[in-house]
Motif scaffolding. Structure first.
Motif, short mmCIF file in Angstrom:
data_model
loop_
_atom_site.label_atom_id
_atom_site.label_comp_id
_atom_site.label_asym_id
_atom_site.label_seq_id
_atom_site.Cartn_x
_atom_site.Cartn_y
_atom_site.Cartn_z
N GLN A 6 1.84 2.39 -8.10
CA GLN A 6 2.68 3.13 -7.17
C GLN A 6 3.65 4.03 -7.94
OE1 GLN A 6 2.51 3.51 -3.96
NE2 GLN A 6 4.35 4.77 -3.87
N PHE A 7 4.14 3.51 -9.04
CA PHE A 7 5.07 4.27 -9.88
C PHE A 7 4.40 5.53 -10.42
CE2 PHE A 7 8.18 5.23 -13.00
CZ PHE A 7 7.56 5.37 -14.23
N LYS A 8 3.17 5.39 -10.89
CA LYS A 8 2.47 6.56 -11.43
C LYS A 8 2.22 7.60 -10.35
CE LYS A 8 -0.81 4.16 -13.37
NZ LYS A 8 -2.08 3.79 -14.03
N LEU A 9 1.89 7.12 -9.13
CA LEU A 9 1.69 8.05 -8.02
C LEU A 9 2.96 8.85 -7.78
CD1 LEU A 9 -0.25 6.19 -5.18
CD2 LEU A 9 -0.97 8.19 -6.45
N GLU A 10 4.09 8.16 -7.76
CA GLU A 10 5.34 8.87 -7.47
C GLU A 10 5.75 9.76 -8.64
OE1 GLU A 10 7.70 5.82 -4.51
OE2 GLU A 10 8.61 7.62 -5.32
N THR A 26 1.63 12.23 -8.92
CA THR A 26 0.58 12.61 -7.98
C THR A 26 1.07 12.84 -6.57
OG1 THR A 26 -0.81 11.12 -9.24
CG2 THR A 26 -1.74 11.99 -7.21
N ASN A 27 2.12 12.18 -6.19
CA ASN A 27 2.50 12.20 -4.79
C ASN A 27 3.10 13.50 -4.33
OD1 ASN A 27 1.62 9.98 -3.48
ND2 ASN A 27 3.60 9.02 -3.21
N ALA A 28 3.36 14.41 -5.24
CA ALA A 28 3.82 15.74 -4.83
C ALA A 28 2.75 16.31 -3.92
CB ALA A 28 4.02 16.62 -6.06
N GLN A 29 3.07 16.52 -2.66
CA GLN A 29 2.06 16.72 -1.63
C GLN A 29 1.56 18.16 -1.61
OE1 GLN A 29 1.19 14.03 -0.10
NE2 GLN A 29 2.90 12.66 -0.37
N VAL A 30 0.95 18.56 -2.69
CA VAL A 30 0.41 19.94 -2.73
C VAL A 30 -1.00 19.89 -3.24
CG1 VAL A 30 2.62 21.07 -3.01
CG2 VAL A 30 1.42 20.26 -5.00
N GLN A 36 10.07 13.53 -6.44
CA GLN A 36 10.93 13.37 -5.26
C GLN A 36 10.35 12.20 -4.45
OE1 GLN A 36 13.63 15.23 -4.78
NE2 GLN A 36 13.29 17.37 -5.30
N LEU A 37 11.21 11.45 -3.81
CA LEU A 37 10.73 10.31 -3.04
C LEU A 37 10.39 10.76 -1.62
CD1 LEU A 37 13.35 7.69 -4.26
CD2 LEU A 37 11.16 8.31 -5.25
N SER A 38 9.22 10.38 -1.15
CA SER A 38 8.79 10.86 0.18
C SER A 38 8.28 9.70 1.02
CB SER A 38 7.69 11.91 0.04
OG SER A 38 6.52 11.31 -0.49
N TYR A 39 8.34 9.91 2.32
CA TYR A 39 7.76 8.94 3.24
C TYR A 39 6.25 9.14 3.30
CZ TYR A 39 12.36 7.53 4.76
OH TYR A 39 13.64 7.01 4.79
N ASN A 40 5.54 8.07 3.65
CA ASN A 40 4.08 8.15 3.70
C ASN A 40 3.53 8.43 5.08
OD1 ASN A 40 3.57 7.57 0.93
ND2 ASN A 40 4.12 5.44 1.30
N PHE A 41 4.35 8.24 6.11
CA PHE A 41 3.88 8.43 7.49
C PHE A 41 4.97 9.10 8.31
CE2 PHE A 41 0.14 5.84 7.02
CZ PHE A 41 0.49 4.85 6.12
N ASN A 75 0.08 10.03 4.08
CA ASN A 75 -0.22 10.18 2.65
C ASN A 75 -1.65 9.71 2.41
OD1 ASN A 75 -0.52 9.87 -0.13
ND2 ASN A 75 1.58 9.16 -0.43
N PRO A 76 -2.56 10.62 2.04
CA PRO A 76 -3.96 10.23 1.87
C PRO A 76 -4.16 9.11 0.86
CG PRO A 76 -3.77 12.61 1.92
CD PRO A 76 -2.37 12.07 1.87
N ASN A 77 -3.34 9.05 -0.19
CA ASN A 77 -3.50 8.00 -1.19
C ASN A 77 -3.33 6.63 -0.57
OD1 ASN A 77 -3.88 9.48 -3.70
ND2 ASN A 77 -1.83 10.23 -3.36
N VAL A 78 -2.41 6.51 0.37
CA VAL A 78 -2.16 5.22 1.03
C VAL A 78 -3.33 4.86 1.93
CG1 VAL A 78 -0.65 4.01 2.63
CG2 VAL A 78 0.33 5.51 0.91
N ILE A 79 -3.81 5.83 2.68
CA ILE A 79 -4.93 5.62 3.61
C ILE A 79 -6.14 5.10 2.84
CG2 ILE A 79 -6.54 6.76 5.17
CD1 ILE A 79 -3.74 6.69 6.25
N THR A 80 -6.45 5.79 1.74
CA THR A 80 -7.64 5.47 0.98
C THR A 80 -7.57 4.03 0.46
OG1 THR A 80 -7.71 7.77 0.31
CG2 THR A 80 -9.10 6.25 -0.90
N LYS A 81 -6.39 3.64 0.02
CA LYS A 81 -6.25 2.28 -0.53
C LYS A 81 -6.31 1.23 0.58
CE LYS A 81 -3.69 2.47 -4.76
NZ LYS A 81 -2.46 3.01 -5.18
#
Lengths: 369, 217
Positions: free
Chosen positions: B206-210, B213-217, A340-345, A13-19
């Motif tokens: 983290q909540f706001k991301l989920e 934003t976290n929709a991986q598209v 939807q809940l997703s894994y980061n790695f 997940n790029p957001n995690v990497i960046t942080k």
């Protein structure tokens, strides 16, 4: 956080990497990629040119182009459909198909419907949403409603198991160029697409919302290096953008749906699960070879003409001229994946984690310092 | 007049926080130990002092008198480090939970119709389709299911097809909302577990991301 035994990553997940890596050499410049393209694309370079600060493994090498390859796109679609239908029969599982109503998943459905026997049709489960129905109401009414088994796409994570085969319509954008082409058209007009590659065009294009000229130029240099080593000549602005998407976004697109696997299904997801029970229609070597050899069959002189060969195949089946002539790409995956809940790695064993220590995946010897 | 809702420490009656909206206090009442909720704290004559307290931010220095509905200074010996920490934590949690409520509401925008009684219509429509299906699609009693009739006639399909379509669309809509409920449950549980104010902003990020934003598209 304890050291985990995650291996080399195939997805992150790029957001995690960046942080996490904000102060580490190379991370800030590397992260500019996400500002240039999209902050959810886990860049994994299939061309093998770029030394990333993230320890990643490419699972999808660029195929070698054989001599005398002359299959049409429609032939490849038909053969792929047969392969998938037969695989579902052999596994004796439902064939669950992501259907968004867009061009890619409609072509996927058309290909399956053209080739499926009555028994195979009964195995197909169309995963859709209200948005899918609204995006292509004619196709839903004429070919899906009361003809095929239908289920909600929203619960797709729970279809990621060995009791099912899940197929999506991903990667057709990587074959044809994707939405980034529209960004180029909007920024500079349709005329620049097929003109010779011009770096000056891409400087403002890639500057990003928070300008970082050093990082941007670093990346453009690497893009040019990668393009120079492509198996086919990259001559035009269109081909340059297509190559970046084709070589660097491919793996992220494949893995992203898998990152939503629910915890209770994780023990079923391993390397043998991937490409057997979980696959995407347009991933085969033949599709990729076709894409490399047919740059003139992707877009003509308007955004409307993007993917016109796909729309022609759909038209031949549906006779829906309005769809062929007017349908353009609309992003639909976001609404499916959001919340939807997703894994980061995800690593090469398909093990998944929400958290990792930065030291477990950082590569200090990278191209971004 | 602006209304205020307060959160009171049950043991000392010291004020933990005062908020201009009730929802965060309701949540804290259910998810924090030894607290109680005081609605309409401004009544009868407390608006001015409430505004002063809010500006200062040291809620624990003030005590709520339930009988008289007045606000007085807290007895000094009761103002312990634990009480101060509790107030700071609960005040920050109140702000975060209100922000989370607004984000969850935003994720549910697509389910809004803007039409009076449309939710009632949807529930009844679905219920009629379910009953018709459970009857084995017995058309002898079809007039009991007007929503099915109207749907079928408008779209020009059979009653059975109409019932199945209604049920499919209801299911699809349900699951969109279910996703937002999953998000709400996850983060409200995490928020309840937080014991230190400095953990709250990262949790909200983290909540706001989920949420978006976290929709991986």
């Amino acid at each position: 956080m304890p050291k985990c035994d995650m291996k080399s990553l195939v997805y992150y997940n790029p957001n995690v990497i960046t942080k996490q890596g904000i102060d580490q050499p190379g991370i800030n410049n590397f992260s500019h990629f996400f500002r240039m393209f999209n902050d959810t694309v886990a860049m994994v370079d299939r061309s093998g040119v770029i030394k990333s600060p993230i320890n990643t493994t490419s699972l999808f090498p660029i195929p070698t182009i054989p001599a005398n390859f002359n299959k049409t796109f429609e032939q490849i679609c038909d053969e792929r459909a047969i392969e998938l239908l037969e695989r579902a029969e052999k596994l004796d599982v439902p064939l669950s198909v992501f259907y968004s109503g867009g061009i890619d998943s409609t072509l996927l459905m058309v290909s399956l419907l053209k080739q499926a026997t009555p028994a195979q049709k009964k195995r197909i489960v169309v995963l859709l949403t209200n948005a899918s129905i609204n995006e292509n109401p004619n196709f839903y009414e004429d070919h899906i409603r009361n003809k095929l088994t239908v289920d909600s796409a929203t619960m797709f994570p729970y279809a990621l198991n060995r009791q099912s085969m899940v197929v999506g319509g991903e990667h057709n954008d990587q074959l044809f160029g994707s939405d980034v082409i529209r960004r180029l058209i909007v920024a500079h007009g349709i005329g620049v697409l097929h003109q010779p590659y011009n770096r000056d065009l891409f400087t403002p294009f890639f500057i990003g919302p928070t300008p970082n000229p050093v990082a941007m130029n670093m990346w453009i240099d690497l893009f040019e290096k990668s393009a120079s080593q492509a198996p086919i000549p990259i001559r035009s602005n269109f081909e340059f953008l297509w190559w970046l998407n084709f070589s660097m976004k491919w793996q992220s697109v494949f893995m992203r749906v898998l990152s939503y696997t629910p915890k209770r299904n994780l023990n079923q997801v391993d390397p043998s699960f991937v490409r057997v029970n979980y696959d995407h229609f347009y991933t085969t070597d033949e599709f990729q070879i076709w894409s490399m050899l047919n740059q003139d069959l992707k877009i003509r002189d308007s955004w409307n003409s993007y993917k016109w060969p796909c729309k022609d195949i759909i038209y031949n089946f549906t006779k829906d001229a309005d769809y062929r002539d007017n349908k353009t790409k609309q992003g639909s995956l976001y609404h499916l994946l959001v919340q939807q809940l997703s894994y980061n790695f995800i690593d090469t064993n398909m093990d998944m984690a929400y958290e990792m220590n930065f030291e477990d995946y950082y590569v200090p010897n990278n191209d971004f310092i | 007049m602006q209304t205020y809702t307060g959160l009171i420490d049950i043991d000392t009656n010291a004020i933990m926080t005062i908020q201009p909206t009730m929802a965060p206090i309701v949540w804290l009442k259910e998810n924090a130990p030894n607290v109680d909720m005081m609605p309409r704290m401004q009544f009868p004559n407390n608006s001015e002092i409430i505004q002063t307290i809010q500006k200062a931010g040291n809620f624990y220095n003030y005590t709520w008198n339930r009988k008289n509905r007045t606000i007085t200074s807290t007895e000094a010996s009761l103002i312990t480090p634990a009480l101060i920490a509790k107030s700071e934590l609960l005040h920050t949690k109140a702000k975060i939970v209100w922000s989370m409520i607004n984000v969850i509401n935003a994720t549910r925008h697509n389910s809004r119709t803007g039409l009076h009684f449309q939710e009632t219509v949807y529930i009844t429509k679905r219920s009629q389709a379910e009953e018709f299906k459970a009857s084995g699609y017995d058309e002898r009693y079809i007039t009991n299911y007007p929503y099915v009739i109207y749907y079928a006639d408008l779209v020009d399909i059979t009653y059975q097809e109409a019932a199945d379509d209604i049920l499919l669309k209801a299911k699809l809509s349900d699951q969109v909302l279910a996703k937002t409920e999953q998000l709400r449950m996850k983060y409200f549980r995490l928020l309840k577990q937080v014991q230190v104010p400095t953990q709250l902003e990262p949790l909200f990020d983290q909540f706001k991301l989920e949420a978006f934003t976290n929709a991986q598209v």
